[in-house]
Design a protein around this motif. Structure first.
Motif: not given
Length: 68
Positions: A33-36, A41-46
């Motif tokens: 979650n820190q990366w998001i 991370v471009a698309i967190p859901g995927i």
């Protein structure tokens, strides 16, 4: 792989693997979650879906190698 009989209730082994993978996923997401949040991370859901599928595959692989 089959099922496990728990007091007369048949529980699929894959359900147990999925639950354990989900618990591991919740632990791993504390770090990812820190990366998001930083935008790495471009698309967190995927990303989260792929992460869960990888953890589920690793859990299945662990069950096949260690518990058979």
């Amino acid at each position: 792989m089959g099922e496990l009989n728990i007091y007369g209730v048949y529980v699929p082994i894959f359900l147990i693997q999925a639950i354990l993978a989900y618990l591991l996923f919740k632990i791993v997401t504390l770090a990812t979650n820190q990366w998001i949040a930083k935008g790495w991370v471009a698309i967190p859901g995927i990303f989260n879906l792929c992460l869960y599928i990888i953890l589920l595959w690793l859990m299945h692989w662990f069950f096949i190698l260690c518990l058979n």
